[in-house]
Design a protein around this motif. Sequence first.
Motif, PDB file in Angstrom:
ATOM      1  N   LEU A  91     -70.507 -32.520   5.839  1.00  9.29           N
ATOM      2  CA  LEU A  91     -70.828 -33.018   4.495  1.00  9.29           C
ATOM      3  C   LEU A  91     -72.306 -33.367   4.401  1.00  9.29           C
ATOM      4  CD1 LEU A  91     -69.750 -34.097   1.700  1.00  9.29           C
ATOM      5  CD2 LEU A  91     -69.584 -36.295   2.830  1.00  9.29           C
ATOM      6  N   ASN A  92     -72.829 -34.062   5.409  1.00 10.54           N
ATOM      7  CA  ASN A  92     -74.228 -34.476   5.401  1.00 10.54           C
ATOM      8  C   ASN A  92     -75.179 -33.308   5.591  1.00 10.54           C
ATOM      9  OD1 ASN A  92     -73.895 -37.196   4.856  1.00 10.54           O
ATOM     10  ND2 ASN A  92     -73.662 -37.739   7.003  1.00 10.54           N
TER      11      ASN A  92
ATOM     12  N   LEU B 175     -71.261 -43.950   8.051  1.00 12.73           N
ATOM     13  CA  LEU B 175     -69.844 -44.234   8.274  1.00 12.73           C
ATOM     14  C   LEU B 175     -69.678 -45.651   8.788  1.00 12.73           C
ATOM     15  CD1 LEU B 175     -66.980 -42.945   8.343  1.00 12.73           C
ATOM     16  CD2 LEU B 175     -67.385 -42.561  10.751  1.00 12.73           C
ATOM     17  N   LEU B 176     -68.739 -46.381   8.196  1.00 13.76           N
ATOM     18  CA  LEU B 176     -68.354 -47.700   8.681  1.00 13.76           C
ATOM     19  C   LEU B 176     -66.905 -47.638   9.102  1.00 13.76           C
ATOM     20  CD1 LEU B 176     -69.857 -50.190   6.073  1.00 13.76           C
ATOM     21  CD2 LEU B 176     -70.674 -49.688   8.345  1.00 13.76           C
TER      22      LEU B 176
ATOM     23  N   ASP C 257     -69.862 -39.841  -7.015  1.00 17.08           N
ATOM     24  CA  ASP C 257     -70.282 -41.140  -6.479  1.00 17.08           C
ATOM     25  C   ASP C 257     -71.689 -41.452  -6.955  1.00 17.08           C
ATOM     26  OD1 ASP C 257     -70.306 -43.489  -4.952  1.00 17.08           O
ATOM     27  OD2 ASP C 257     -71.189 -42.457  -3.239  1.00 17.08           O
ATOM     28  N   ASN C 258     -71.850 -42.628  -7.555  1.00 14.92           N
ATOM     29  CA  ASN C 258     -73.177 -43.035  -8.014  1.00 14.92           C
ATOM     30  C   ASN C 258     -73.595 -44.371  -7.407  1.00 14.92           C
ATOM     31  OD1 ASN C 258     -71.379 -44.619  -9.368  1.00 14.92           O
ATOM     32  ND2 ASN C 258     -72.027 -44.030 -11.414  1.00 14.92           N
ATOM     33  N   SER C 259     -73.048 -44.706  -6.244  1.00 14.34           N
ATOM     34  CA  SER C 259     -73.409 -45.961  -5.597  1.00 14.34           C
ATOM     35  C   SER C 259     -74.732 -45.798  -4.856  1.00 14.34           C
ATOM     36  CB  SER C 259     -72.312 -46.409  -4.621  1.00 14.34           C
ATOM     37  OG  SER C 259     -72.209 -45.493  -3.555  1.00 14.34           O
ATOM     38  N   ASP C 260     -75.403 -46.911  -4.640  1.00 13.17           N
ATOM     39  CA  ASP C 260     -76.696 -46.896  -3.961  1.00 13.17           C
ATOM     40  C   ASP C 260     -76.563 -46.872  -2.445  1.00 13.17           C
ATOM     41  OD1 ASP C 260     -77.886 -47.039  -6.431  1.00 13.17           O
ATOM     42  OD2 ASP C 260     -78.062 -49.219  -6.393  1.00 13.17           O
ATOM     43  N   GLN C 261     -75.449 -47.376  -1.916  1.00 10.62           N
ATOM     44  CA  GLN C 261     -75.336 -47.573  -0.477  1.00 10.62           C
ATOM     45  C   GLN C 261     -74.991 -46.315   0.295  1.00 10.62           C
ATOM     46  OE1 GLN C 261     -72.549 -50.799  -0.163  1.00 10.62           O
ATOM     47  NE2 GLN C 261     -74.202 -52.293  -0.196  1.00 10.62           N
ATOM     48  N   ARG C 262     -74.318 -45.347  -0.300  1.00  8.19           N
ATOM     49  CA  ARG C 262     -73.984 -44.089   0.356  1.00  8.19           C
ATOM     50  C   ARG C 262     -73.225 -44.323   1.659  1.00  8.19           C
ATOM     51  NH1 ARG C 262     -74.958 -40.420  -3.408  1.00  8.19           N
ATOM     52  NH2 ARG C 262     -75.339 -38.795  -1.928  1.00  8.19           N
ATOM     53  N   ILE C 263     -72.089 -44.998   1.552  1.00 10.24           N
ATOM     54  CA  ILE C 263     -71.290 -45.372   2.720  1.00 10.24           C
ATOM     55  C   ILE C 263     -69.873 -44.827   2.550  1.00 10.24           C
ATOM     56  CG2 ILE C 263     -70.242 -47.310   3.953  1.00 10.24           C
ATOM     57  CD1 ILE C 263     -72.712 -48.942   3.281  1.00 10.24           C
ATOM     58  N   ILE C 264     -69.322 -44.309   3.650  1.00  5.65           N
ATOM     59  CA  ILE C 264     -67.912 -43.936   3.715  1.00  5.65           C
ATOM     60  C   ILE C 264     -67.243 -44.903   4.680  1.00  5.65           C
ATOM     61  CG2 ILE C 264     -66.250 -42.183   4.418  1.00  5.65           C
ATOM     62  CD1 ILE C 264     -68.227 -40.071   3.533  1.00  5.65           C
TER      63      ILE C 264
ATOM     64  N   LEU D  45     -67.135 -56.486   3.114  1.00  3.44           N
ATOM     65  CA  LEU D  45     -67.868 -55.558   2.270  1.00  3.44           C
ATOM     66  C   LEU D  45     -67.729 -55.989   0.817  1.00  3.44           C
ATOM     67  CD1 LEU D  45     -66.817 -52.216   3.933  1.00  3.44           C
ATOM     68  CD2 LEU D  45     -68.956 -53.447   4.196  1.00  3.44           C
ATOM     69  N   ALA D  46     -68.855 -56.117   0.151  1.00  4.50           N
ATOM     70  CA  ALA D  46     -68.840 -56.592  -1.228  1.00  4.50           C
ATOM     71  C   ALA D  46     -68.412 -55.497  -2.201  1.00  4.50           C
ATOM     72  CB  ALA D  46     -70.220 -57.122  -1.602  1.00  4.50           C
TER      73      ALA D  46
END
Length: 147
Positions: free
Chosen positions: A127-128, A139-140, A97-104, A54-55
């Motif tokens: 939450l969703n 979710l990953l 959170d201001n990321s574009d990917q929206r991943i936990i 994950l980058a």
Amino acid sequence: MAIKLQNKRSAEFSTASMSDLVFLLLIFFMITSTFVAPNAINLLLPKSDAGKQLASRNIEVYIDADKNYYVNPKSRQAEPVPYEELLFVLQGVVETDNSDQRIIILRSDKTVPVECVVAFFDVLNALNAGLDETQRYKLLLATEAKS
């Protein structure tokens, strides 16, 4: 008759390169300190053949062997979050959170029972439920590469 030297010797040295050295050491420690974050909580991750690096870092939730939950821990001395408060803590993190990917990213110890992971799925669904469909989190599950 005293002979005087034309070249005077000086006992001083230049400190101009010292600031460069300190700057390089500062950069080195800043870069190496970012590699410590994935090991904030001591976990034995399950192994997987298909792995991606994950980058970017998103929201991270840890479940340790004692079934304690941690949200974005900064160090090994991080305080566990009680399961009852997990949704409220995640809602607070989502607001900032201001990321574009929206991943936990879920980092669960391999000895944790599946029911603890499913309990976290329930929290994620709750939450969703309060978010717009385009703003929902995915979710990953973090794993360790097989050697």
